[in-house]
Scaffold this motif. Structure first.
Motif, PDB file in Angstrom:
ATOM      1  N   GLY A  21       0.797  -1.299   0.085  1.00  0.00           N
ATOM      2  CA  GLY A  21       0.064  -0.077  -0.003  1.00  0.00           C
ATOM      3  C   GLY A  21       0.888   1.124  -0.064  1.00  0.00           C
ATOM      4  N   ASP A  22       0.218   2.323   0.155  1.00  0.00           N
ATOM      5  CA  ASP A  22       0.714   3.659   0.168  1.00  0.00           C
ATOM      6  C   ASP A  22       1.273   4.013   1.670  1.00  0.00           C
ATOM      7  N   THR A  23       0.120   4.110   2.341  1.00  0.00           N
ATOM      8  CA  THR A  23       0.251   4.729   4.010  1.00  0.00           C
ATOM      9  C   THR A  23      -0.428   3.976   4.842  1.00  0.00           C
ATOM     10  N   VAL A  24      -0.305   3.771   6.093  1.00  0.00           N
ATOM     11  CA  VAL A  24      -1.121   3.187   6.974  1.00  0.00           C
ATOM     12  C   VAL A  24      -1.192   3.953   8.421  1.00  0.00           C
ATOM     13  N   SER A  25      -2.042   3.802   9.042  1.00  0.00           N
ATOM     14  CA  SER A  25      -2.551   4.580  10.454  1.00  0.00           C
ATOM     15  C   SER A  25      -2.759   3.438  11.298  1.00  0.00           C
ATOM     16  N   PHE A  26      -2.100   3.555  12.260  1.00  0.00           N
ATOM     17  CA  PHE A  26      -2.217   2.561  13.546  1.00  0.00           C
ATOM     18  C   PHE A  26      -3.260   3.108  14.500  1.00  0.00           C
ATOM     19  N   GLN A  27      -4.180   2.200  15.002  1.00  0.00           N
ATOM     20  CA  GLN A  27      -5.129   2.482  16.120  1.00  0.00           C
ATOM     21  C   GLN A  27      -5.127   1.627  17.088  1.00  0.00           C
ATOM     22  N   VAL A  28      -5.873   2.073  18.210  1.00  0.00           N
ATOM     23  CA  VAL A  28      -5.989   1.368  19.729  1.00  0.00           C
ATOM     24  C   VAL A  28      -7.615   1.838  19.878  1.00  0.00           C
ATOM     25  N   GLY A  29      -8.109   0.727  20.233  1.00  0.00           N
ATOM     26  CA  GLY A  29      -9.756   1.070  20.503  1.00  0.00           C
ATOM     27  C   GLY A  29     -10.325  -0.163  21.435  1.00  0.00           C
ATOM     28  N   TYR A  30     -11.422   0.038  21.749  1.00  0.00           N
ATOM     29  CA  TYR A  30     -12.372  -1.028  22.768  1.00  0.00           C
ATOM     30  C   TYR A  30     -13.384  -1.591  21.882  1.00  0.00           C
ATOM     31  N   ILE A  41     -12.418   4.044  18.622  1.00  0.00           N
ATOM     32  CA  ILE A  41     -11.199   4.197  18.467  1.00  0.00           C
ATOM     33  C   ILE A  41     -10.712   5.270  19.786  1.00  0.00           C
ATOM     34  N   LEU A  42      -9.849   5.215  20.346  1.00  0.00           N
ATOM     35  CA  LEU A  42      -9.239   5.984  21.645  1.00  0.00           C
ATOM     36  C   LEU A  42      -8.133   6.684  21.236  1.00  0.00           C
ATOM     37  N   ALA A  43      -7.144   6.150  20.194  1.00  0.00           N
ATOM     38  CA  ALA A  43      -6.062   6.820  19.546  1.00  0.00           C
ATOM     39  C   ALA A  43      -5.500   6.406  18.375  1.00  0.00           C
ATOM     40  N   GLN A  44      -5.084   7.064  17.479  1.00  0.00           N
ATOM     41  CA  GLN A  44      -4.610   6.785  16.320  1.00  0.00           C
ATOM     42  C   GLN A  44      -3.301   7.529  15.808  1.00  0.00           C
ATOM     43  N   THR A  45      -2.390   6.784  14.818  1.00  0.00           N
ATOM     44  CA  THR A  45      -1.356   7.744  14.287  1.00  0.00           C
ATOM     45  C   THR A  45      -1.701   8.443  12.949  1.00  0.00           C
ATOM     46  N   PRO A  46      -1.052   9.492  12.633  1.00  0.00           N
ATOM     47  CA  PRO A  46      -1.372  10.074  11.347  1.00  0.00           C
ATOM     48  C   PRO A  46      -0.869   9.133  10.444  1.00  0.00           C
ATOM     49  N   ALA A  47      -1.193   9.323   9.027  1.00  0.00           N
ATOM     50  CA  ALA A  47      -0.384   8.265   8.162  1.00  0.00           C
ATOM     51  C   ALA A  47       1.046   8.267   8.090  1.00  0.00           C
ATOM     52  N   ILE A  48       1.150   6.978   7.934  1.00  0.00           N
ATOM     53  CA  ILE A  48       2.801   6.416   7.966  1.00  0.00           C
ATOM     54  C   ILE A  48       3.138   5.829   6.607  1.00  0.00           C
ATOM     55  N   ALA A  49       4.023   6.621   5.859  1.00  0.00           N
ATOM     56  CA  ALA A  49       4.420   5.992   4.779  1.00  0.00           C
ATOM     57  C   ALA A  49       5.138   4.632   4.858  1.00  0.00           C
ATOM     58  N   ILE A  50       4.655   3.606   3.898  1.00  0.00           N
ATOM     59  CA  ILE A  50       4.924   2.067   3.865  1.00  0.00           C
ATOM     60  C   ILE A  50       6.456   2.192   4.040  1.00  0.00           C
ATOM     61  N   ALA A  51       7.258   2.949   3.218  1.00  0.00           N
ATOM     62  CA  ALA A  51       8.741   2.896   3.019  1.00  0.00           C
ATOM     63  C   ALA A  51       9.287   3.081   4.510  1.00  0.00           C
ATOM     64  N   THR A  52       8.627   3.707   5.551  1.00  0.00           N
ATOM     65  CA  THR A  52       9.267   4.069   6.785  1.00  0.00           C
ATOM     66  C   THR A  52       9.130   2.684   7.561  1.00  0.00           C
ATOM     67  N   LEU A  53       8.096   1.795   7.323  1.00  0.00           N
ATOM     68  CA  LEU A  53       7.732   0.827   8.327  1.00  0.00           C
ATOM     69  C   LEU A  53       8.530  -0.506   8.133  1.00  0.00           C
ATOM     70  N   LYS A  54       9.944  -0.261   8.671  1.00  0.00           N
ATOM     71  CA  LYS A  54      10.764  -1.428   8.498  1.00  0.00           C
ATOM     72  C   LYS A  54      10.838  -2.113   9.777  1.00  0.00           C
ATOM     73  N   PRO A  55      11.537  -3.241  10.019  1.00  0.00           N
ATOM     74  CA  PRO A  55      11.689  -3.737  11.136  1.00  0.00           C
ATOM     75  C   PRO A  55      12.475  -2.981  12.236  1.00  0.00           C
ATOM     76  N   GLY A  56      11.952  -2.818  13.531  1.00  0.00           N
ATOM     77  CA  GLY A  56      12.421  -2.098  14.574  1.00  0.00           C
ATOM     78  C   GLY A  56      11.698  -0.799  14.575  1.00  0.00           C
ATOM     79  N   TYR A  57      11.148  -0.400  13.546  1.00  0.00           N
ATOM     80  CA  TYR A  57      10.450   1.128  13.517  1.00  0.00           C
ATOM     81  C   TYR A  57       9.277   0.988  14.901  1.00  0.00           C
ATOM     82  N   GLN A  58       9.334   2.088  15.451  1.00  0.00           N
ATOM     83  CA  GLN A  58       8.436   1.932  16.540  1.00  0.00           C
ATOM     84  C   GLN A  58       7.458   3.001  16.674  1.00  0.00           C
ATOM     85  N   VAL A  59       6.239   3.174  17.381  1.00  0.00           N
ATOM     86  CA  VAL A  59       5.366   4.336  17.334  1.00  0.00           C
ATOM     87  C   VAL A  59       4.579   3.714  18.472  1.00  0.00           C
TER      88      VAL A  59
END
Length: 109
Positions: A21-30, A41-59
Motif C-alpha cells: 500500500g501507500d500509507t497506514v494508520s495504527f489505531q487502538v480501541g475498545y 477508537i481511542l487513539a491513532q497515528t497520522p498516516a505513515i508511509a510504507i517505506a518507513t515501516l521497516k523492522p524495528g520501527y516503533q510508534v
C-alpha cells in the motif's frame, strides 16, 4: 482495565517490512466484540508511509487518562490509506507505562 492504571501507552513495533500500500494508520480501541467489528477508537497515528515501516520501527500511542473500558476487548489494528492493498507486514504491540521503555521483546516496564 488500563483506564484505572497510571497513564499508559501502546508501543507498536514493526517486526516484518510492510509492502503493497501507500500509507497506514495504527489505531487502538475498545470493542465488546472479540472480532473487533466496530471498535471505539481511542487513539491513532497520522498516516505513515510504507517505506518507513521497516523492522524495528516503533510508534507509541498514548491512551486518554481516566478512560475505563465500557467494552470487554481492547486491541490494535492498522488501516490502509491511499491506493493499493497490503501484501506484507507484521507488528507486535504492548502496553507500557506512559514514558516507559521496553526492556526486552515482549517485556515492558
Amino acid at each position: 482495565d488500563p483506564g484505572k492504571s497510571p497513564a499508559v501507552d501502546i508501543l507498536i513495533t514493526v517486526t516484518e517490512q510492510f509492502a503493497g500500500g501507500d500509507t497506514v494508520s495504527f489505531q487502538v480501541g475498545y470493542d465488546n466484540d472479540a472480532a473487533f467489528g466496530s471498535p471505539t477508537i481511542l487513539a491513532q497515528t497520522p498516516a505513515i508511509a510504507i517505506a518507513t515501516l521497516k523492522p524495528g520501527y516503533q510508534v507509541r500511542l498514548s491512551l486518554p487518562p481516566g478512560r475505563t473500558a465500557a467494552d470487554l476487548y481492547m486491541g490494535t489494528q492498522y488501516v490502509t490509506l491511499g491506493a493499493g492493498a497490503m501484501s506484507a507486514g507484521k507488528v507486535t504491540a504492548g502496553i507500557i507505562q506512559h514514558g516507559g521503555r521496553p526492556t526486552a521483546p515482549g517485556i515492558f516496564v
